[in-house]
Design a protein around this motif. Structure first.
Motif, PDB file in Angstrom:
ATOM      1  N   THR A 120      -1.302   4.156  -1.200  1.00 49.28           N
ATOM      2  CA  THR A 120      -1.976   3.149  -2.021  1.00 49.28           C
ATOM      3  C   THR A 120      -1.075   2.714  -3.169  1.00 49.28           C
ATOM      4  OG1 THR A 120      -4.100   4.202  -1.501  1.00 49.28           O
ATOM      5  CG2 THR A 120      -4.080   2.629  -3.322  1.00 49.28           C
ATOM      6  N   TRP A 121      -0.404   3.682  -3.791  1.00 48.12           N
ATOM      7  CA  TRP A 121       0.516   3.386  -4.889  1.00 48.12           C
ATOM      8  C   TRP A 121       1.631   2.445  -4.412  1.00 48.12           C
ATOM      9  CZ3 TRP A 121       0.925   4.717 -10.095  1.00 48.12           C
ATOM     10  CH2 TRP A 121       2.158   4.514 -10.689  1.00 48.12           C
ATOM     11  N   ALA A 122       2.215   2.764  -3.255  1.00 47.11           N
ATOM     12  CA  ALA A 122       3.304   1.933  -2.734  1.00 47.11           C
ATOM     13  C   ALA A 122       2.819   0.511  -2.451  1.00 47.11           C
ATOM     14  CB  ALA A 122       3.870   2.564  -1.461  1.00 47.11           C
ATOM     15  N   LEU A 123       1.598   0.381  -1.940  1.00 48.08           N
ATOM     16  CA  LEU A 123       1.041  -0.940  -1.663  1.00 48.08           C
ATOM     17  C   LEU A 123       0.819  -1.705  -2.964  1.00 48.08           C
ATOM     18  CD1 LEU A 123      -0.010  -2.867   0.498  1.00 48.08           C
ATOM     19  CD2 LEU A 123      -2.232  -1.726   0.344  1.00 48.08           C
ATOM     20  N   ALA A 130       5.532  -8.690  -5.424  1.00 49.79           N
ATOM     21  CA  ALA A 130       5.468  -9.922  -4.632  1.00 49.79           C
ATOM     22  C   ALA A 130       4.835 -11.065  -5.418  1.00 49.79           C
ATOM     23  CB  ALA A 130       4.704  -9.678  -3.337  1.00 49.79           C
ATOM     24  N   GLY A 131       3.813 -10.751  -6.210  1.00 52.72           N
ATOM     25  CA  GLY A 131       3.161 -11.777  -7.025  1.00 52.72           C
ATOM     26  C   GLY A 131       2.528 -12.887  -6.213  1.00 52.72           C
ATOM     27  N   ARG A 141      -8.339  -4.142  -7.179  1.00 53.66           N
ATOM     28  CA  ARG A 141      -9.010  -3.377  -6.121  1.00 53.66           C
ATOM     29  C   ARG A 141      -8.184  -2.149  -5.738  1.00 53.66           C
ATOM     30  NH1 ARG A 141     -11.795  -7.076  -7.444  1.00 53.66           N
ATOM     31  NH2 ARG A 141     -12.193  -5.451  -8.972  1.00 53.66           N
ATOM     32  N   LEU A 142      -6.874  -2.293  -5.657  1.00 55.57           N
ATOM     33  CA  LEU A 142      -6.028  -1.146  -5.320  1.00 55.57           C
ATOM     34  C   LEU A 142      -6.073  -0.095  -6.425  1.00 55.57           C
ATOM     35  CD1 LEU A 142      -2.923  -2.980  -3.799  1.00 55.57           C
ATOM     36  CD2 LEU A 142      -4.570  -1.554  -2.566  1.00 55.57           C
TER      37      LEU A 142
END
Length: 271
Positions: A120-123, A130-131, A141-142
């Motif tokens: 989740t952290w990496a995502l 990416a922005g 949400r993440l």
């Protein structure tokens, strides 16, 4: 039966505000004008920072203060740091027992995150870099997913420990807590709570007090008052609140409120 956290999360929703870059060296002070003052989530992506009055962090980490607390974040390097932050609302800190059960400061270094949390952290980091369109909503949400994973880890690590989290990690005690949390209006007795756990009354009373820290009956009363105060703040009439939390009349609820909290239910009522 629900899992260890679902019932409490249904009662006390966990919501992060929009995740934003944090200006360092600016004190973060709880807004005393808010009815339910938020805690804070910080995501340190790069660079060392000092959380005053707490500790220095040199590596990427998740930092969560579940209860409202004034603190200052300062960069420890001339190259600065990348820090994302958001206020986090988790119900009224005075009413949500999970907030009281958690440490005042939770730090999870990125290198120590279990695999699902690390994913989740990496995502989240990828989304931030990416922005893309709606990335603010996606980041928020993440961030909430990360906090739920922190709570899951806190319960998993609490097995055998004293406190609410330790009780939630115990399958039999969790059955009792889940039943009481879900149905505060039920005519609970020590016998009916023991039946939920599949234990004798004596064993339940002993184990419950040893782990939770209070007798089952005291916990039941405390939970009913937490729920009652939540409903009163939503404008429920005292008569309906009394029925919703298992008291036979407004007078009975008023007696308990006055004995335990020093004021009648109307003190918490919002029209």
């Amino acid at each position: 039966m629900n899992d260890a956290l679902t019932t409490l999360l249904q009662r006390f929703a966990l919501n992060a505000d929009t995740i934003r870059p944090t200006p360092l060296s600016a004190p973060l002070t709880p807004d005393t004008d808010l009815p339910h003052r938020p805690g804070w989530l910080h995501l340190l992506l790069r660079g060392p920072v000092q959380i005053e009055p707490h500790q220095a962090l040199l590596q990427p980490a998740l930092i969560w203060l579940p209860a409202p607390a004034a603190h200052t974040l300062r960069a420890l390097s001339d190259s600065g740091a990348t820090l994302l932050s958001a206020p986090v609302r988790f119900g009224d800190p005075a009413l949500n027992p999970l907030i009281g059960a958690l440490p005042p400061l939770i730090v999870v270094p990125q290198r120590e995150m279990p695999r699902p949390m690390a994913a989740t952290w990496a995502l989240l980091v990828s989304e931030y870099e990416a922005g893309a369109s709606a990335h603010g909503e996606v980041l928020t949400r993440l961030a909430e997913v990360l906090l739920l994973q922190v709570l899951r880890q806190a319960v998993d690590k609490a097995c055998g420990r004293v406190g609410l989290l330790g009780a939630l990690a115990d399958a039999r005690l969790r059955r009792v807590l889940d039943a009481v949390h879900t149905r505060p209006e039920a005519p609970w007795t020590l016998q009916t709570m023991a039946s939920e756990a599949g234990l004798s009354r004596t064993v339940l009373a002993t184990q419950f007090r040893a782990v939770v820290g209070v007798p089952p009956g005291d916990y039941l009363t405390d939970w009913r008052l937490r729920v009652a105060r939540t409903l009163l703040a939503q404008g429920w009439p005292v008569k309906q609140v009394a029925e919703a939390v298992g008291y036979t009349s407004p007078a009975a609820l008023t007696r308990v409120f006055t004995q335990r909290l020093g004021a009648p239910p109307t003190h918490w009522w919002t029209a």
